[in-house]
Design a protein around this motif. Sequence first.
Motif, PDB file in Angstrom:
ATOM      1  N   LEU A  92      -4.131 -10.187   4.412  1.00 57.05           N
ATOM      2  CA  LEU A  92      -4.593 -10.492   3.055  1.00 57.05           C
ATOM      3  C   LEU A  92      -3.589 -10.080   1.979  1.00 57.05           C
ATOM      4  O   LEU A  92      -3.892 -10.147   0.790  1.00 57.05           O
ATOM      5  N   ASN A  93      -2.403  -9.641   2.396  1.00 57.32           N
ATOM      6  CA  ASN A  93      -1.361  -9.187   1.460  1.00 57.32           C
ATOM      7  C   ASN A  93      -1.771  -7.940   0.677  1.00 57.32           C
ATOM      8  O   ASN A  93      -1.235  -7.682  -0.407  1.00 57.32           O
ATOM      9  N   ARG A  94      -2.674  -7.167   1.227  1.00 59.36           N
ATOM     10  CA  ARG A  94      -3.028  -5.878   0.615  1.00 59.36           C
ATOM     11  C   ARG A  94      -2.144  -4.822   1.291  1.00 59.36           C
ATOM     12  O   ARG A  94      -2.586  -3.999   2.076  1.00 59.36           O
ATOM     13  N   ASN A  95      -0.871  -4.878   0.940  1.00 61.51           N
ATOM     14  CA  ASN A  95       0.156  -4.202   1.732  1.00 61.51           C
ATOM     15  C   ASN A  95       0.132  -2.686   1.636  1.00 61.51           C
ATOM     16  O   ASN A  95       0.369  -1.993   2.635  1.00 61.51           O
ATOM     17  N   ASN A  96      -0.123  -2.152   0.450  1.00 60.60           N
ATOM     18  CA  ASN A  96      -0.157  -0.694   0.328  1.00 60.60           C
ATOM     19  C   ASN A  96      -1.275  -0.099   1.174  1.00 60.60           C
ATOM     20  O   ASN A  96      -1.086   0.903   1.871  1.00 60.60           O
ATOM     21  N   GLU A  97      -2.451  -0.722   1.105  1.00 60.02           N
ATOM     22  CA  GLU A  97      -3.588  -0.228   1.886  1.00 60.02           C
ATOM     23  C   GLU A  97      -3.318  -0.362   3.384  1.00 60.02           C
ATOM     24  O   GLU A  97      -3.665   0.518   4.178  1.00 60.02           O
ATOM     25  N   SER A  98      -2.700  -1.467   3.749  1.00 63.28           N
ATOM     26  CA  SER A  98      -2.344  -1.681   5.150  1.00 63.28           C
ATOM     27  C   SER A  98      -1.377  -0.608   5.637  1.00 63.28           C
ATOM     28  O   SER A  98      -1.575  -0.001   6.699  1.00 63.28           O
ATOM     29  N   CYS A  99      -0.337  -0.350   4.854  1.00 59.32           N
ATOM     30  CA  CYS A  99       0.665   0.657   5.239  1.00 59.32           C
ATOM     31  C   CYS A  99       0.042   2.043   5.370  1.00 59.32           C
ATOM     32  O   CYS A  99       0.378   2.800   6.281  1.00 59.32           O
ATOM     33  N   GLU A 100      -0.866   2.375   4.458  1.00 59.03           N
ATOM     34  CA  GLU A 100      -1.524   3.682   4.512  1.00 59.03           C
ATOM     35  C   GLU A 100      -2.313   3.846   5.807  1.00 59.03           C
ATOM     36  O   GLU A 100      -2.278   4.904   6.448  1.00 59.03           O
ATOM     37  N   LEU A 101      -3.033   2.797   6.200  1.00 65.26           N
ATOM     38  CA  LEU A 101      -3.836   2.874   7.421  1.00 65.26           C
ATOM     39  C   LEU A 101      -2.961   2.920   8.668  1.00 65.26           C
ATOM     40  O   LEU A 101      -3.245   3.668   9.610  1.00 65.26           O
TER      41      LEU A 101
END
Length: 233
Positions: A92-101
Amino acid sequence: MDPRRLESQPSQKSRSTSKLIAAILSLIWMMAAWGPCFAGQIGQPEADSARRLIPLLLNTRWKELAEEATRVPSDSYSGVISLIKAHAYLALNRNNESCELFASAAWQNYHDRWDEWTKRLLGDHQDNAVAWYLRGDALARLKRWKEAEKAFDEALKIKPGWYLALNARGVVRHAQGDIYGAEEDFEAAIGAKPDFADAYASLGTLNYCTHTADHIKSRFEQAQQHSQDKDKF
């Protein structure tokens, strides 16, 4: 009874304390000995929560999956759920949240759980591209690069031109030193989905590592352009 014998015997309190210490030491030893066996196991609450997400996951319904994952009770929220949600955010291009997880899963050493869970998922869904993609992801996180690449190959046989599998295979190829293969995959991922931010970031990273400086800035700018994050990554 001889008073001297009474003095030489430990008191009831002393004996109880000794037993408690022995029990604690025994428990510590058992945890040390069996801890590695338990580390990869998935708790029942987490397994039940993950099972409810599988239909959305296998059908790449990323937005619904991300929303449903936020409803998972906190007591069952750990490695597998974190990584499922991370992949939804990535798509979904929610990259910061993805990277954090993704980073959290690595820091808390959830990769063994993820390995176990994706193996079971693939066993039940051999004909599904997402199952192969996630299996490849688990293998890559264990640095089993060749096996991971084969898993992504299988995902692409089932779903040719799928941008997530292309991007992931490019990362694995880069890790193995296959620069041209990695670049080809990243470019193909962008061609398949021009608004997929992570493919631009992957290509920018490749350009940085190969010192092709002319393209580095533009690739990361394109990644930022497509990212949904308010604070750009």
